[in-house]
Write a protein that holds these residues in place. Structure first.
Motif, short mmCIF file in Angstrom:
data_model
loop_
_atom_site.label_atom_id
_atom_site.label_comp_id
_atom_site.label_asym_id
_atom_site.label_seq_id
_atom_site.Cartn_x
_atom_site.Cartn_y
_atom_site.Cartn_z
N GLU A 69 33.83 -6.85 7.36
CA GLU A 69 34.27 -6.69 8.74
C GLU A 69 35.56 -5.88 8.80
N SER A 103 34.78 -2.22 8.09
CA SER A 103 34.07 -1.55 9.18
C SER A 103 35.02 -1.02 10.25
N ASN A 104 36.28 -1.51 10.25
CA ASN A 104 37.24 -1.06 11.24
C ASN A 104 38.14 0.05 10.73
#
Length: 205
Positions: A200, A203-204
């Motif tokens: 996560e 992904s940023n």
């Protein structure tokens, strides 16, 4: 008064300290000594830096006050969650001592052990985990979990420990600083949760 003053001003690095905190601390100390529950309003800040109060009054059984990460916290039994949790003293308002007696402190509750299992004072359920560390990380491991943990050699360059932690984002952040020098051995679902957390973050980027 001297004791409270000494506990609050730690190394001259106090944040968000004001008169309300002194009043809260005094009231909570009295409630603990009298074995009474307390009620209070609890708030967060929004992006405009304005207070946003959570719904209703919090009612809890206060057990201890502690200092962590340059802030003062209350450790208390919170019936809504049916467990011991913590509250930021500087985000409490209208602290009132009630007539109701505190829910008895669990016989196995130990403040030091609770603090060792807590990362960034994140409330949550503690669970047993097995971790493997590189030998050169022995100091931060002992600083985090205390000298009473059992250290088991794992080959010539690593060791393992069984510890109880609140396995959420602050715990993962603590692990991440050690890079590939630490591994989650068990439980398996926690390894997967850590991998999902890392993906996560990636992904940023």
């Amino acid at each position: 008064a001297k004791q409270i003053h000494r506990q609050v001003f730690v190394s001259n690095r106090v944040k968000a300290m004001n008169e309300r905190i002194y009043i809260n601390v005094d009231t909570i100390h009295r409630a603990i000594s009298e074995g009474k529950q307390i009620s209070f309003k609890y708030f967060d800040y929004d992006i405009q830096k304005k207070k946003k109060y959570r719904d209703g009054l919090r009612v809890c059984s206060p057990y201890a006050l502690t200092w962590n990460d340059e802030r003062y916290y209350l450790l208390a039994y919170y019936e809504k969650y049916n467990r011991i949790t913590n509250f930021r003293i500087d985000r409490m308002e209208a602290v009132t001592i009630l007539e109701d007696a505190c829910v008895p402190k669990p016989d196995n509750f130990n403040v030091a052990e609770y603090m060792n299992s807590t990362f960034s004072m994140f409330s949550g359920e503690s669970r047993d985990v097995k971790l493997r560390f590189s030998n050169d990380l022995i100091n931060p491991v002992l600083d985090r979990f205390g000298k009473d943990i059992t250290i088991v050699p794992d080959g010539d360059e690593n060791f393992t420990v069984h510890v109880k932690v609140k396995a959420e984002a602050p715990f993962f952040a603590w692990l991440f600083q050690f890079g590939n020098k630490v591994n989650i051995i068990e439980p398996e679902e926690l390894k997967i949760k850590y991998m999902v957390h890392l993906n996560e973050v990636l992904s940023n980027l």
